[in-house]
Scaffold this active site. Structure first.
Site, mmCIF file in Angstrom:
data_model
loop_
_atom_site.group_PDB
_atom_site.id
_atom_site.type_symbol
_atom_site.label_atom_id
_atom_site.label_comp_id
_atom_site.label_asym_id
_atom_site.label_seq_id
_atom_site.Cartn_x
_atom_site.Cartn_y
_atom_site.Cartn_z
ATOM 1 N N TRP A 153 -46.163 0.836 14.858
ATOM 2 C CA TRP A 153 -44.917 0.174 14.473
ATOM 3 C C TRP A 153 -44.593 0.727 13.092
ATOM 4 O O TRP A 153 -45.277 0.436 12.118
ATOM 5 C CB TRP A 153 -45.145 -1.341 14.437
ATOM 6 C CG TRP A 153 -43.903 -2.162 14.302
ATOM 7 C CD1 TRP A 153 -43.106 -2.608 15.321
ATOM 8 C CD2 TRP A 153 -43.341 -2.681 13.092
ATOM 9 N NE1 TRP A 153 -42.079 -3.365 14.809
ATOM 10 C CE2 TRP A 153 -42.191 -3.421 13.450
ATOM 11 C CE3 TRP A 153 -43.689 -2.584 11.736
ATOM 12 C CZ2 TRP A 153 -41.386 -4.069 12.512
ATOM 13 C CZ3 TRP A 153 -42.889 -3.233 10.806
ATOM 14 C CH2 TRP A 153 -41.760 -3.959 11.200
ATOM 15 N N GLU B 26 -34.342 -22.845 15.047
ATOM 16 C CA GLU B 26 -35.232 -22.178 15.998
ATOM 17 C C GLU B 26 -34.458 -21.682 17.231
ATOM 18 O O GLU B 26 -34.708 -20.586 17.731
ATOM 19 C CB GLU B 26 -36.366 -23.134 16.391
ATOM 20 C CG GLU B 26 -37.328 -22.636 17.449
ATOM 21 C CD GLU B 26 -38.086 -21.360 17.078
ATOM 22 O OE1 GLU B 26 -38.031 -20.920 15.918
ATOM 23 O OE2 GLU B 26 -38.704 -20.787 17.985
ATOM 24 N N HIS C 25 -19.127 -26.823 4.697
ATOM 25 C CA HIS C 25 -19.281 -26.098 3.434
ATOM 26 C C HIS C 25 -19.259 -24.584 3.624
ATOM 27 O O HIS C 25 -19.769 -23.855 2.787
ATOM 28 C CB HIS C 25 -20.573 -26.544 2.738
ATOM 29 C CG HIS C 25 -20.593 -28.011 2.457
ATOM 30 N ND1 HIS C 25 -19.888 -28.580 1.423
ATOM 31 C CD2 HIS C 25 -21.175 -29.033 3.123
ATOM 32 C CE1 HIS C 25 -20.061 -29.889 1.437
ATOM 33 N NE2 HIS C 25 -20.841 -30.194 2.471
ATOM 34 N N GLU D 127 -33.382 -13.062 18.454
ATOM 35 C CA GLU D 127 -34.534 -12.195 18.741
ATOM 36 C C GLU D 127 -34.439 -11.509 20.085
ATOM 37 O O GLU D 127 -34.736 -10.327 20.199
ATOM 38 C CB GLU D 127 -35.813 -13.044 18.787
ATOM 39 C CG GLU D 127 -36.352 -13.454 17.475
ATOM 40 C CD GLU D 127 -37.644 -14.228 17.665
ATOM 41 O OE1 GLU D 127 -37.608 -15.341 18.229
ATOM 42 O OE2 GLU D 127 -38.695 -13.722 17.269
ATOM 43 N N LYS E 68 -34.289 -17.813 18.363
ATOM 44 C CA LYS E 68 -34.651 -17.321 19.714
ATOM 45 C C LYS E 68 -33.529 -16.443 20.250
ATOM 46 O O LYS E 68 -33.762 -15.384 20.814
ATOM 47 C CB LYS E 68 -34.878 -18.477 20.702
ATOM 48 C CG LYS E 68 -36.146 -19.245 20.551
ATOM 49 C CD LYS E 68 -37.396 -18.511 20.935
ATOM 50 C CE LYS E 68 -38.001 -17.772 19.784
ATOM 51 N NZ LYS E 68 -38.894 -18.403 18.887
ATOM 52 N N ASN F 127 -54.059 0.283 11.262
ATOM 53 C CA ASN F 127 -53.045 -0.774 11.202
ATOM 54 C C ASN F 127 -53.109 -1.350 9.793
ATOM 55 O O ASN F 127 -54.187 -1.654 9.300
ATOM 56 C CB ASN F 127 -53.384 -1.859 12.252
ATOM 57 C CG ASN F 127 -52.489 -3.076 12.127
ATOM 58 O OD1 ASN F 127 -51.440 -3.029 11.489
ATOM 59 N ND2 ASN F 127 -52.901 -4.176 12.738
ATOM 60 N N GLY F 128 -51.947 -1.461 9.137
ATOM 61 C CA GLY F 128 -51.926 -1.971 7.766
ATOM 62 C C GLY F 128 -51.143 -1.020 6.885
ATOM 63 O O GLY F 128 -50.416 -0.158 7.390
ATOM 64 N N ARG G 268 -47.424 -6.600 20.876
ATOM 65 C CA ARG G 268 -47.404 -6.661 19.412
ATOM 66 C C ARG G 268 -46.204 -5.921 18.823
ATOM 67 O O ARG G 268 -45.873 -6.114 17.656
ATOM 68 C CB ARG G 268 -48.693 -6.034 18.847
ATOM 69 C CG ARG G 268 -49.932 -6.816 19.198
ATOM 70 C CD ARG G 268 -51.174 -6.028 18.854
ATOM 71 N NE ARG G 268 -51.377 -5.901 17.427
ATOM 72 C CZ ARG G 268 -51.992 -6.791 16.674
ATOM 73 N NH1 ARG G 268 -52.467 -7.892 17.212
ATOM 74 N NH2 ARG G 268 -52.150 -6.590 15.376
ATOM 75 N N CYS H 274 -48.895 -2.610 14.595
ATOM 76 C CA CYS H 274 -49.700 -1.574 15.249
ATOM 77 C C CYS H 274 -50.863 -2.175 16.034
ATOM 78 O O CYS H 274 -51.438 -3.179 15.637
ATOM 79 C CB CYS H 274 -50.296 -0.642 14.204
ATOM 80 S SG CYS H 274 -49.066 0.076 13.138
ATOM 81 N N LYS I 218 -45.283 -8.795 17.169
ATOM 82 C CA LYS I 218 -45.794 -10.130 17.462
ATOM 83 C C LYS I 218 -46.520 -10.723 16.266
ATOM 84 O O LYS I 218 -46.372 -11.888 15.951
ATOM 85 C CB LYS I 218 -46.729 -10.072 18.672
ATOM 86 C CG LYS I 218 -47.296 -11.430 19.092
ATOM 87 C CD LYS I 218 -46.223 -12.334 19.647
ATOM 88 C CE LYS I 218 -46.755 -13.698 20.029
ATOM 89 N NZ LYS I 218 -45.641 -14.657 20.191
HETATM 90 C C1 F6R Z 1 -40.367 -15.765 16.417
HETATM 91 C C2 F6R Z 1 -41.717 -15.511 15.972
HETATM 92 C C3 F6R Z 1 -41.925 -15.206 14.544
HETATM 93 C C4 F6R Z 1 -43.279 -15.794 14.085
HETATM 94 C C5 F6R Z 1 -43.587 -15.332 12.655
HETATM 95 C C6 F6R Z 1 -44.880 -15.930 12.169
HETATM 96 O O1 F6R Z 1 -40.295 -16.007 17.787
HETATM 97 O O2 F6R Z 1 -42.624 -15.530 16.742
HETATM 98 O O3 F6R Z 1 -40.886 -15.653 13.747
HETATM 99 O O4 F6R Z 1 -43.212 -17.166 14.154
HETATM 100 O O5 F6R Z 1 -43.678 -13.945 12.627
HETATM 101 O O6 F6R Z 1 -45.932 -15.560 12.989
HETATM 102 P P1 F6R Z 1 -47.258 -16.391 13.043
HETATM 103 O O7 F6R Z 1 -46.921 -17.713 13.645
HETATM 104 O O8 F6R Z 1 -48.179 -15.591 13.911
HETATM 105 O O9 F6R Z 1 -47.746 -16.532 11.638
#
Ligand code: F6R
Length: 613
Positions: free
Chosen positions: A74, A484, A507, A491, A488, A100-101, A27, A2, A608
C-alpha cells in the site's frame, strides 16, 4: 496496509505465499510480489495492481522454491509501480526484503549508502533495509543475524520485515517494531504473516512477536532475539477462531456476511456479560472497583469508525455513570496537550489493535501515568498487550475493509462497560440496571428485523445512489450514527457524504439542500425533546425540497408524512437505538455501492488497519 507472508519448510513456498496474500487482500494494497530461494539464487516476481496480475506473471514465468517471502504493498513512499513493489534487494541481489511500516530516516541512510556506492532502484523507504544489511555484512558483522540486528539498530520508524539471504538458504528472518507480525508454527515448517487469517489454513499455533524482536526461523525451529542479541523464549498461543470464520459463507461479499453476523455477535456479548440479575459482569476485568469509584475523568481515543463508537460511549458514560468524558481522534490527541493526569482513564477503541495513532496515544498516556483500557477485536494485537485492561469485542475476524460488526460490537462494549461502571459508582439503581439489561437483550432481534428489511433498503438506495453527495443528520445518541452512516457511504460507494449534528444544519450545511440532495435523517422515537427537535429539522429540509430518507420507528406516521422514503426500525430505548439504526445505514451504503459498481470489500485507497501515521 501492506501485508507480509513468509514460509520456510520443505515444500514449494509459492502457493503458500499466494494463498496467504489473498487472505490479506482485505488490508488494502496496490501492488504485490514474491521472492523465493532456488538453487542458491533469489528469484523475484512483482508487479503493480491486483494479485491476479502477479499470478499471471507467475504463469508466464513460473517459480518454485523455499524459503519464500510475499508482500502486498500500500504505497506510502513512491507511487504504485512495478519497481516500487516489494520484495526489494541489496546491490548484489543476494538479500531480499519485504516491509510494512515506514523507515523515517531512510533519506539520510540512503544518502550515506549511495556515497558508499550502493545503487538504489526504487523510490521506497524500504530499499534502505537490504542495503543497510549488505553494508553491515561488508563492515564485519559476525553473521547474517548480526547484520540484521546491526542494520535495524540504525533504522528509525516502524517495521515488520521478512528477510531472505541467498547465502543462508535454510533460514527466514523476521523482525518487528511498531508494525504487526506473527510467526506461525507448523509441523516441520514456519510461517510469518501480518495477521492470523493469512496462515490460518496452515496452522493455528502462533507466536506474537513483540516490538524490537527478531525471529530466526528454520523448518524445524524458531528462535527469537532482541535487537541486542538476547534470546527470548517464544510463547506459542492457539488461535481461537476457525478457518471458516474467514470464508464468505455463501454471501456475495465479506461485508454483507459481516453485516449479517451482527445479531449473533451482539447476542453472544450480552450472554457472556449480563448475569441473571441483569448485572454486567466483566470476567477477567482488571480495573479494581476502588479505582473505578475514584475515577476523575475518562478520555476516549480512537480513529475513524472507532472514534464514532467513542462518541457514543461518551454519552453513555456521562448520562449513566456520571463520569466526565472527553473524546479525541488519536491523530489529534497526540499533538495537543490534553492535561490528563493519573486520575484519567484512557479508553482506546480499535478493531485491529494495530492503528498507529491509537497506539501512539496510548503510549503517551501511559507515560503520563494514566491507566489504559482498550476495547479491541483482535486478541494478541499490540494494543491489547499495552493496555491495563481489555474488553474484547469478540466479533470474529472482520475482513471487509469497511467496519460493520466490529462497530456494533464496540457500541455494545460501551453499553456493558457503562452498566458495570455505573453500578460500581452507584449512579443507577438496581431496578434501572435490570431494565437497561432487558432492553439490551432486545437489540439482537431488533437488528435481525432491520436485516429483514434489506430489500426495501436496496430499493431506496437504488433511487438515491447516483447523485454526487448526501447529508446525514442525527442528534444526541444518533449524532455518531449520522457520522458513521456517512462514513460508510463515502468509503464503499465513493459518493460524498457529510454527517452532521442536526442542530448544526442551520449553521452552514442547509445551503446545500435542494431538490436533488438526499438527506438521511435519523429520527427514531425517544422520550426526550430530541425527537421533536429532529422533526423540526426534517421540516426544514422538507421546506427546501431535500429528498428525505428517514430512519424512523415503525408506525411513526409523523415522520412517514414528511419523508420521501422511510426505513423502519423497531421501537428501542433511546440509548440503544444507535446499535440498530446503524445497521440500516450500513445496508443503505452497501446497496448504493453495489448500484455504483464499486469493489465493496476492498474500496480504493483504503487499508483495513492503518499501521502508519
Ligand atoms: C471505517 C474503518 C476505519 C477504522 C479506523 C480505525 O470503516 O474501518 O475508519 O475504524 O481505521 O481502525 P481500528 O479500529 O482498527 O483502530
Amino acid at each position: 496496509m501492506c501485508g507480509i507472508v513468509g514460509f520456510v519448510g520443505r515444500r514449494n513456498a509459492v502457493p503458500v505465499l499466494l494463498e496467504g496474500l489473498k487472505r490479506l487482500e482485505y488490508r488494502g494494497y496496490d501492488s504485490a510480489g514474491v521472492a523465493v530461494l532456488l538453487d542458491g539464487q533469489l528469484q523475484i516476481r512483482k508487479c503493480v495492481g491486483r494479485l491476479r496480475n502477479l499470478e499471471q506473471q507467475l504463469q508466464q514465468a513460473p517459480l518454485a522454491g523455499a524459503p519464500g517471502i510475499g508482500h502486498t504493498r500500500w504505497a506510502t513512499h513512491g507511487e504504485p509501480s512495478d519497481v516500487n513493489s516489494h520484495p526489494h534487494t541489496d546491490s548484489s541481489g543476494r538479500i531480499a526484503v519485504v516491509h510494512n511500516g515506514i523507515i523515517e530516516n531512510y533519506q539520510e541512510l540512503r544518502r550515506e549508502l549511495e556515497q558508499k556506492g550502493h545503487i538504489f532502484r526504487s523510490e521506497t523507504d524500504t530499499e534502505v533495509i537490504p542495503h543497510l544489511i549488505e553494508n553491515e555484512l561488508a563492515d564485519g558483522a559476525a553473521n547474517f543475524e548480526d547484520a540484521v540486528r546491526r542494520a535495524l539498530r540504525r533504522a528509525r520508524g516502524a517495521y515488520a520485515l521478512g528477510i531472505l539471504f541467498a547465502d543462508d538458504p535454510e533460514i527466514l528472518y523476521a523482525a518487528r517494531h511498531g508494525s504487526p507480525l506473527i510467526v506461525g508454527v507448523g509441523d516441520g515448517e514456519h510461517f510469518i504473516a501480518s495477521d492470523v487469517p493469512a496462515i490460518l489454513n496452515e496452522t493455528s499455533r502462533v507466536i506474537y512477536l513483540n516490538d524490537g524482536e527478531i525471529a530466526v526461523l528454520k523448518a524445524d525451529g524458531a528462535s527469537v532475539f532482541t535487537l541486542d542479541g538476547r534470546a527470548v523464549r517464544p510463547e506459542i498461543k492457539k488461535v481461537e477462531f476457525q478457518a471458516e470464520a474467514i470464508e464468505r459463507a455463501g454471501f456475495e461479499t465479506f461485508m454483507m456476511k459481516e453485516i449479517h453476523e451482527q445479531p449473533r455477535v451482539l447476542r453472544s456479548l450480552i450472554a457472556k456479560h449480563i448475569d441473571s440479575n441483569g448485572h454486567a459482569q466483566l470476567p477477567g476485568f482488571s480495573l479494581a472497583d476502588e479505582y473505578i469509584k475514584g475515577l476523575a475523568r475518562i478520555m476516549i481515543v480512537s480513529c475513524g469508525t472507532a472514534y464514532h463508537a467513542g462518541m457514543y460511549g461518551r454519552l453513555l458514560f456521562e448520562n449513566l455513570a456520571h463520569v466526565p468524558v472527553e473524546t479525541d481522534l488519536a491523530s489529534e490527541f497526540r499533538y495537543r496537550n490534553p492535561m490528563v493526569d493519573p486520575g484519567t482513564l484512557i479508553i482506546a477503541v480499535s478493531q485491529s489493535g494495530e492503528t498507529a495513532d491509537t497506539l501512539a496515544s496510548v503510549r503517551l498516556a501511559r507515560k503520563w501515568g494514566c491507566k489504559v483500557l482498550s476495547i479491541c477485536n483482535v486478541r494478541g494485537s499490540t494494543l491489547t498487550r499495552e493496555s491495563d485492561a481489555v474488553f474484547y469485542t469478540e466479533a470474529g475476524p472482520e475482513i471487509g475493509v469497511a467496519s460493520t460488526k466490529a462497530y456494533t460490537a464496540q457500541l455494545m462494549a460501551f453499553c456493558l462497560l457503562t452498566l458495570h461502571i455505573a453500578r460500581i459508582r452507584g449512579t443507577i439503581s438496581d431496578s434501572a440496571t435490570r431494565e437497561l439489561a432487558r432492553a439490551l437483550q432486545r437489540i439482537p432481534d431488533a437488528v435481525h428485523y432491520v436485516l429483514g428489511r434489506k430489500d426495501d433498503i436496496q430499493k431506496i438506495a437504488g433511487k438515491h445512489h447516483d447523485g454526487p453527495s448526501s447529508l446525514y443528520l442525527g442528534r444526541k445518541y444518533n449524532y455518531p450514527t449520522a457520522l458513521e452512516g456517512a462514513l460508510k457511504n463515502k468509503e464503499i460507494s465513493y459518493q460524498h457524504a457529510e454527517g452532521y449534528a442536526a442542530g448544526e444544519m442551520k449553521h452552514g450545511p442547509i445551503a446545500l439542500i435542494n431538490e436533488y440532495l438526499p438527506v438521511v435523517c435519523i429520527c427514531t422515537r425517544t422520550e426526550d425533546e430530541v425527537y421533536d427537535k429532529m422533526i423540526s429539522n426534517i421540516k426544514e429540509v422538507e421546506a427546501r425540497h431535500g429528498r428525505i430518507i428517514a430512519v424512523a420507528t415503525e408506525n411513526d406516521r409523523t415522520v412517514a408524512g414528511l419523508a420521501e422514503d422511510v426505513i423502519s426500525v423497531p421501537d428501542m430505548r433511546d440509548e440503544f437505538s444507535p446499535i440498530v439504526n446503524i445497521v440500516a445505514l450500513q445496508l443503505l451504503a452497501y446497496y448504493a455501492a453495489q448500484a455504483r459498481g464499486t469493489d465493496i470489500d476492498k474500496p480504493r485507497n483504503l487499508a483495513k488497519s492503518v499501521t502508519v501515521e
